[in-house]
Structure formats: structure tokens, C-alpha cells
Design an enzyme around this catalytic site. Structure first.
Site, short mmCIF file in Angstrom:
data_model
loop_
_atom_site.label_atom_id
_atom_site.label_comp_id
_atom_site.label_asym_id
_atom_site.label_seq_id
_atom_site.Cartn_x
_atom_site.Cartn_y
_atom_site.Cartn_z
N GLU A 194 0.80 -1.23 0.00
CA GLU A 194 0.00 0.00 0.00
C GLU A 194 0.83 1.28 0.00
O GLU A 194 0.85 2.03 0.98
CB GLU A 194 -0.95 0.01 1.20
CG GLU A 194 -1.96 -1.11 1.21
CD GLU A 194 -2.96 -0.99 2.36
OE1 GLU A 194 -2.82 -0.07 3.19
OE2 GLU A 194 -3.88 -1.82 2.43
N GLU A 248 -5.37 -8.44 0.97
CA GLU A 248 -5.88 -8.08 2.30
C GLU A 248 -7.34 -7.72 2.18
O GLU A 248 -7.73 -6.96 1.28
CB GLU A 248 -5.16 -6.86 2.90
CG GLU A 248 -3.78 -7.10 3.44
CD GLU A 248 -3.21 -5.84 4.10
OE1 GLU A 248 -4.02 -4.99 4.57
OE2 GLU A 248 -1.98 -5.70 4.13
#
Length: 446
Positions: free
Chosen positions: A164, A352
Site C-alpha cells: 500500500e 488483504e
């Protein structure tokens, strides 16, 4: 009507990260990371990851839980400062051995190890020199990735470069909410560009050093909608979407930064060097989609350049999680649809997805039925994506054990296993037991 089911080759996994789980923050040769420094400031009131879930001592028990819950894969990150205490230079043999032990034990149990090279815990020694704002990060990162891939590449075949990037750059180098606590566009833009370059640089190094590697990188994704149908709010949502969902993906795909939707990104040219345009792309084997919540955007004079702001979920009369973010499972399907529209993307993993609540242990049990409902819905949307010929290859749950949730501390619990932080006692939640049954016969019916 016959129940729908996932393909037999579909991978089911769970994800953790080094700072949020390992503990042992200043022992066994580890150097300080930016998160050690950030959470030790007197102004930070949410605790720290000094001990976290003590994965450093409990890794065998935790990986055994991965096996017991019938999961295929265990995704974890390497702590850069546990391997290189000063970011570069001398190697910490104890840290290197620890990750060999983790990998070996996963393999011994028949669990496939997935390694994330960078999950936000930059060595403080490198931050002292500017961290991600310093273009020397390319050299530092190259040294780190060269070592890790040569050290573990015979055992680990699936590698994720960055976790991320928009999260650690945006929250850490623009908003100051995460480590290292820097603010402003003058920090954000160079840090973002250098992270984008390192994303592709890391991919090229893994390709060179690891035979038959499967290489990916992961993106935080938020389903963005405008506040209403007014044109100014629609345009604001487009800019927010470009920032949150396109900023790091499109350069990796050879498309450059999304200046078409967000003209403010033209300021990035100040940090572009000759040849950078050719260095940004990399042919990733897969892209990791990480989805948690929906964003509603509206026009605003602040912040400048973006001219958009988020309408808080608690003001919109919607279901929210323990971090006051909207729970919207359908958004996962919307993001899979969005990423699937890029012809350059070969495969997609949900690397995720999860939901946090303030789970309570009552009489030795955690009845987290809301989390089970979340999984049922996101699994359904994942299966729908597969049935619509999207190349979705796996689903990784965030997370295995309740951990240290960055700037939110230990209050939000994402785990399918409850952790008593005072004793480190693990208790499988109802969601974990449900997942175990769901995966038990490998027919994965919804």
C-alpha cells in the site's frame, strides 16, 4: 439450486506485518524503525509495537494456527531494520536467521510463504537522511532487496514489493498521521515518486535473482462515490479516485501518473529525472487488491490542489467499523471490476480484506458474527468476479491475530484470533472456527 464454489486452485491465506506483530523491537540485533520512533513520542497516546503480538517468540504457534484453520498461504513482511539495523551496511545475523526459521516452519507444515519486502517500517537511520523523500532510497532499497532475494529466494517464490504505497506515503509524508509524521506536498511528491520507482526496481531485482518467482505489489483500494449528483462533487470524486486507486498502479502499468483526472499531479514533474519514465513500469505477475471501506467525496476548497474532502461515514448513517469507516462489502467487487478493466493486469489476488470491531472475550469465547457476515458477503462478491471471468486467484484475510493497528493502537481488532495483549494468550474467534469449517472440505461453497 446448486451451491456455487471456488476453483480448486484458488489460494486462501492470511496476512500479518512485521511491526504490527513481531515485537522484540530493540533486541536480537534489530535497529530502530520509524514506527519505533513515532510511537515512542510523548505526543503519541495509542501505545506502541514494542511487544505487539510477540510473533518473534510465538511464530511457531501462530503458523500452526494457519495450518489448523485450513489456510494455504502465510503472508508476512520482513523488517528492514531487523536485517539491516542501519538500513544499509552491516547485516544482523540473528534477524536473518529469524526469517529463515519462519519460512522453514511454514514449509514444514505445508504452508506457502509469501514475503512482503516493505510494510512501512523504514529503518530510522535512513529516515534521518530524508527517508522516502531522498532519492538515495533507490540505492538503499536496491541493496536491501538484492540481499533478501539472494538469501531467501530458493525457499520463497512469491514476493510482494510494497504494501500500500499510497497509505505509507500519504499518511506518513503528507498528513503526518503515520510514521515518520511528515506533512505537506513538498514531502509527499518526492516520497511518492521514489516509492513508485522502488516498486518497479524491486520487481526487476526479484526477477533477476529468484528463479520462477511470482512477483506482485499491493494497493490500498477504496470504492469512491460522489456526495451527490452535482458536477463539482462528481469531479471531486474523480480526483480522489485518481489519488487513492490509480496513483501508483498506472505508472507500474506504463501509463504514467493519472494527470488526466488530477491535474495537480503535474507537480510530480519537478522530481522526474531523465529516464524515470522508462523506469516506472514493471510487468508484474499479479496485482494485490486490498479493500476495507467506501469513501464518499465532495468538493472542498481545502486541501488545495486536490479540492476535495471525504464525508465521514459516521455522518452518513451507514454501518461503520471500529475505526469509524464504512463497512461496504460490495465495494470489493467494484474494485475488482475496476482493476480487471486494465488489460495489462494478468492476475489479481485479494491480498488483504477484513473488518475491525471492538471484539470482547466472554467466557472464553469471541462471538464475532458481524465478521462472519462480512466474509460471507466478500466471498460471494469474489466468487461473482471469478464467474464473470475476472482473473481472481486468491483471498488473504487481514489478519490472523489481533495486532497493533498503527496509529489506532490495539483497540480495533481485525484478527480471526483474539489476543490478550497482557498475556499474549490466543483464542480462536467464532469467525476463525467458521473459516476452518468453510475451508475444511476444500469445496468452498457459498
Amino acid at each position: 439450486m446448486k451451491s456455487k464454489q471456488f476453483p480448486k486452485q484458488f489460494k486462501w491465506g492470511v496476512t500479518i506485518s512485521s511491526y504490527q506483530n513481531e515485537g522484540a523491537y530493540n533486541s536480537h540485533g534489530k535497529g530502530p524503525s520509524i514506527w519505533d520512533t513515532f510511537t515512542h513520542k510523548t505526543s503519541f497516546k495509542k501505545g506502541n509495537g514494542n511487544t505487539a503480538t510477540d510473533f518473534y517468540s510465538n511464530y511457531k504457534a501462530d503458523i500452526a494456527h494457519v495450518k489448523a484453520l485450513n489456510l494455504d498461504c502465510f503472508r508476512f513482511s520482513l523488517s528492514w531494520s531487523r536485517i539491516f539495523p542501519l538500513g544499509v551496511g552491516d547485516v544482523n545475523a540473528e534477524g536473518v536467521k529469524f526469517y529463515h526459521d519462519v519460512i522453514d516452519y511454514a514449509l514444514e507444515l505445508g504452508i506457502e510463504p509469501w514475503v512482503t519486502l516493505y510494510h512501512w517500517d523504514l529503518p530510522q537511520a535512513l529516515q534521518d537522511q530524508g527517508g522516502w523523500t531522498n532519492r538515495n532510497i533507490l540505492h538503499w532499497f536496491e541493496t536491501y532487496v538484492e540481499f533478501c532475494t539472494k538469501e531467501y529466494g530458493l525457499k520463497v517464490k512469491t514476493w510482494i514489493i510494497l504494501n500500500e504505497p499510497m497509505s505509507f506515503v500519504g499518511l506518513g509524508y503528507y498528513m503526518g498521521m503515520h510514521a515518520p509524521g511528515k506533512k505537506g506536498v513538498s514531502n509527499f511528491l518526492p516520497a511518492a515518486h521514489h516509492a513508485a520507482l522502488c516498486q518497479s526496481l524491486g520487481g526487476r531485482i526479484v526477477r533477476k535473482n529468484v528463479e520462477k518467482a511470482s512477483i506482485g505489489t499491493t494497493f490500498s483500494c477504496s470504492y469512491v462515490r460522489p456526495f451527490n449528483r452535482r458536477v463539482i462533487h462528481k469531479h471531486a470524486a474523480v480526483r480522489v479516485d485518481a489519488l487513492l486507486n490509480r496513483f501508483f498502479l498506472e505508472p507500474a502499468l506504463g501509463m504514467g501518473y493519472p494527470t488526466d483526472a488530477f491535474a495537480g499531479l503535474n507537480f510530480m514533474s519537478k522530481y522526474m529525472k531523465p529516464g524515470d519514465e522508462e523506469l516506472l513500469p514493471f510487468d508484474f505477475d499479479f496485482i494485490g487488491v486490498q479493500y476495507y471501506f467506501k469513501v464518499v467525496a465532495k468538493f472542498s476548497l481545502l486541501p488545495p490542489i486536490l479540492f476535495a474532502t471525504e464525508v465521514p461515514a459516521e455522518k452518513r448513517d451507514v454501518k461503520i467499523n471500529a475505526m469509524n469507516l464504512e463497512i461496504y462489502p460490495k465495494g470489493l467487487y467494484k474494485m475488482l471490476e475496476k482493476f480487471n478493466a486494465y488489460p495489462q493486469i494478468k492476475s489479481i489476488y485479494i491480498t488483504e480484506s477484513g473488518v475491525c470491531f471492538e471484539d470482547e472475550l466472554i467466557d472464553g469465547k469471541v462471538n464475532d458474527k458481524n465478521r462472519i457476515n462480512y466474509f460471507k458477503k466478500t466471498f460471494k462478491y469474489t466468487l461473482k468476479a471469478i464467474e464473470n471471468n475476472m482473473p481472481i486467484k486468491g483471498y488473504f484475510i487481514w489478519t490472523l491475530v489481533d495486532n497493533f493497528e498503527w496509529a489506532e493502537g490495539i483497540k480495533p481488532r481485525f484478527g480471526i484470533i483474539h489476543n490478550d495483549f497482557s498475556t499474549q494468550k490466543r483464542t480462536i474467534k467464532k469467525s476463525g472456527l467458521w473459516l476452518k469449517r468453510f475451508l475444511s472440505k476444500r469445496n468452498n461453497k457459498i
